[in-house]
Scaffold this motif. Structure first.
Motif, PDB file in Angstrom:
ATOM      1  N   THR A 187       0.891  -1.398   0.298  1.00 56.97           N
ATOM      2  CA  THR A 187       0.240   0.141  -0.033  1.00 56.97           C
ATOM      3  C   THR A 187       1.208   1.251  -0.124  1.00 56.97           C
ATOM      4  O   THR A 187       0.506   2.199  -0.490  1.00 56.97           O
ATOM      5  CB  THR A 187      -1.276  -0.148   1.266  1.00 56.97           C
ATOM      6  N   VAL A 188       1.580   1.637   1.075  1.00 58.18           N
ATOM      7  CA  VAL A 188       2.307   2.280   0.724  1.00 58.18           C
ATOM      8  C   VAL A 188       3.385   2.417  -0.436  1.00 58.18           C
ATOM      9  O   VAL A 188       3.250   3.518  -0.846  1.00 58.18           O
ATOM     10  CB  VAL A 188       4.088   2.139   1.893  1.00 58.18           C
ATOM     11  N   GLY A 189       4.151   1.190  -1.313  1.00 55.17           N
ATOM     12  CA  GLY A 189       4.616   1.435  -2.481  1.00 55.17           C
ATOM     13  C   GLY A 189       3.663   1.815  -3.175  1.00 55.17           C
ATOM     14  O   GLY A 189       4.299   2.657  -4.177  1.00 55.17           O
ATOM     15  N   ALA A 190       1.982   1.637  -3.370  1.00 61.39           N
ATOM     16  CA  ALA A 190       1.059   2.283  -4.294  1.00 61.39           C
ATOM     17  C   ALA A 190       1.242   3.408  -4.266  1.00 61.39           C
ATOM     18  O   ALA A 190       1.467   4.856  -5.547  1.00 61.39           O
ATOM     19  CB  ALA A 190      -0.221   1.298  -4.018  1.00 61.39           C
ATOM     20  N   VAL A 191       1.381   4.349  -3.131  1.00 59.47           N
ATOM     21  CA  VAL A 191       0.541   5.397  -3.091  1.00 59.47           C
ATOM     22  C   VAL A 191       2.337   6.201  -3.024  1.00 59.47           C
ATOM     23  O   VAL A 191       2.003   7.168  -3.727  1.00 59.47           O
ATOM     24  CB  VAL A 191       0.494   6.463  -1.611  1.00 59.47           C
ATOM     25  N   THR A 192       3.428   5.712  -3.034  1.00 59.32           N
ATOM     26  CA  THR A 192       4.656   6.184  -3.547  1.00 59.32           C
ATOM     27  C   THR A 192       4.586   6.467  -5.196  1.00 59.32           C
ATOM     28  O   THR A 192       5.597   7.384  -5.383  1.00 59.32           O
ATOM     29  CB  THR A 192       5.877   5.873  -3.085  1.00 59.32           C
ATOM     30  N   VAL A 193       4.128   5.492  -5.705  1.00 59.62           N
ATOM     31  CA  VAL A 193       4.445   5.628  -6.912  1.00 59.62           C
ATOM     32  C   VAL A 193       3.193   6.533  -7.494  1.00 59.62           C
ATOM     33  O   VAL A 193       3.748   7.213  -8.176  1.00 59.62           O
ATOM     34  CB  VAL A 193       3.833   4.033  -7.041  1.00 59.62           C
ATOM     35  N   LEU A 194       2.120   6.727  -6.976  1.00 60.26           N
ATOM     36  CA  LEU A 194       1.086   7.974  -7.696  1.00 60.26           C
ATOM     37  C   LEU A 194       1.676   9.653  -7.142  1.00 60.26           C
ATOM     38  O   LEU A 194       1.421   9.615  -8.328  1.00 60.26           O
ATOM     39  CB  LEU A 194       0.195   8.233  -6.888  1.00 60.26           C
ATOM     40  N   VAL A 195       2.202   9.526  -6.222  1.00 62.50           N
ATOM     41  CA  VAL A 195       3.158  10.836  -5.521  1.00 62.50           C
ATOM     42  C   VAL A 195       4.099  11.080  -6.636  1.00 62.50           C
ATOM     43  O   VAL A 195       4.768  11.985  -7.480  1.00 62.50           O
ATOM     44  CB  VAL A 195       3.619  10.475  -4.386  1.00 62.50           C
ATOM     45  N   TYR A 196       5.271  10.409  -6.501  1.00 63.17           N
ATOM     46  CA  TYR A 196       7.056   9.941  -7.256  1.00 63.17           C
ATOM     47  C   TYR A 196       6.224  10.303  -9.142  1.00 63.17           C
ATOM     48  O   TYR A 196       7.213  10.520  -9.495  1.00 63.17           O
ATOM     49  CB  TYR A 196       7.744   8.998  -7.199  1.00 63.17           C
ATOM     50  N   GLY A 197       5.843   9.153  -8.690  1.00 65.47           N
ATOM     51  CA  GLY A 197       5.624   9.282 -10.589  1.00 65.47           C
ATOM     52  C   GLY A 197       5.163  10.593 -11.031  1.00 65.47           C
ATOM     53  O   GLY A 197       5.209  10.899 -12.632  1.00 65.47           O
ATOM     54  N   VAL A 198       4.773  11.486 -10.290  1.00 68.82           N
ATOM     55  CA  VAL A 198       3.627  12.511 -11.214  1.00 68.82           C
ATOM     56  C   VAL A 198       4.770  13.665 -10.505  1.00 68.82           C
ATOM     57  O   VAL A 198       5.013  14.426 -11.354  1.00 68.82           O
ATOM     58  CB  VAL A 198       3.133  13.234 -10.641  1.00 68.82           C
ATOM     59  N   PHE A 199       5.291  13.880  -9.793  1.00 68.51           N
ATOM     60  CA  PHE A 199       6.086  15.190  -9.078  1.00 68.51           C
ATOM     61  C   PHE A 199       7.357  14.518  -9.001  1.00 68.51           C
ATOM     62  O   PHE A 199       8.215  15.540  -8.889  1.00 68.51           O
ATOM     63  CB  PHE A 199       5.385  15.139  -7.795  1.00 68.51           C
ATOM     64  N   GLY A 200       7.989  13.041  -8.741  1.00 68.00           N
ATOM     65  CA  GLY A 200       9.805  13.112  -8.628  1.00 68.00           C
ATOM     66  C   GLY A 200      10.430  12.856  -9.531  1.00 68.00           C
ATOM     67  O   GLY A 200       9.673  12.094 -10.638  1.00 68.00           O
TER      68      GLY A 200
END
Length: 253
Positions: A187-200
């Motif tokens: 779950t943590v990984g999925a959220v980081t994919v969404l956040v970092y994929g757009v902004f990172g």
């Protein structure tokens, strides 16, 4: 990316996925590998978070037999994990890392000590089955939120922190706690994919090489963890947690 660099990432991904499934801390293998092929630290951290996330999903598949009967708890704490992870991701993208990098080794070593001395700590805080209904409902949320905050900021050894915290507040065998850890890590990984994929600042070439390797390692590691006796599993996690904590401490200082 050269063939040699791709081979390094493949091996690191396989080893990191396996370690994440058993004990947590596989990012201490994949993150340095990304730095080693020349990625800047922030790009390496963001790319690493995206790369290990699918491996957590594969770990869930490998440990699904130990998730039986935990559906209600999972449904309750998943929003808490999401909230903590979003907060940690925002911190990573908006604040300097220097202070947190110094704190991280002590968090990991503290979590390892919590697991090592779990019986004594339970004698102090009380057995989970003896907690009031309100306390029994609240403590998993606290553990999951703090671990989500940590995981959104710096993913390394997230699984270790989750196992140590959840084992203290849940009346479950360690292998079932480890299976729950896999769900929350995914779950943590999925959220980081969404956040970092757009902004990172993601390096997509390195991520494409690491993802299949971490998935294979995660699935095999989860199957391996299910076959370990509880005492051996605990000893493996404590040994690896100590190693990871010392490695982080050496890197910070």
């Amino acid at each position: 990316m050269t063939p040699a660099q791709a081979a390094v990432l493949l091996l690191a991904g396989l080893a990191g996925g396996l370690v994440n499934a058993v004990a947590g801390g596989g990012s201490l293998i994949t993150f340095p590998a990304l730095l080693g092929i020349g990625l800047p630290p922030v790009s390496a951290n963001v790319s690493n978070a995206l790369s290990v996330a699918p491996g957590y999903g594969a770990s869930v598949l490998g440990s699904r037999a130990d998730l039986a009967g935990q559906g209600r708890l999972i449904r309750h704490v998943l929003p808490t994990a999401v909230l903590g992870t979003v907060g940690g991701s925002v911190l990573l993208l908006a604040t300097p890392r220097a202070v947190f990098d110094i704190v991280v080794p002590f968090l990991v070593l503290g979590a390892t000590a919590m697991l090592a001395f779990q019986a004594r700590l339970r004698a102090v805080v009380g057995q989970p089955r003896a907690h009031s209904r309100g306390r029994a409902a609240a403590t998993p949320h606290l553990v999951v939120f703090l671990c989500g905050l940590y995981g959104g900021y710096f993913n390394a050894a997230l699984g270790l922190l989750l196992i140590a915290g959840l084992a203290l507040v849940l009346d479950e065998p360690l292998r079932r706690v480890s299976a729950l850890k896999n769900v929350l890590s995914a779950t943590v990984g999925a959220v980081t994919v969404l956040v970092y994929g757009v902004f990172g600042p993601v390096n997509w070439a390195a991520t494409a090489v690491l993802v299949p390797a971490t998935m294979l390692g995660g699935f095999l590691g989860a199957r391996f963890a299910r076959r370990l006796p509880p005492g051996v599993l605990r000893a493996v996690i404590i040994a690896f947690g100590t190693t990871v904590g010392v490695a982080l401490l050496a890197r910070a200082f």
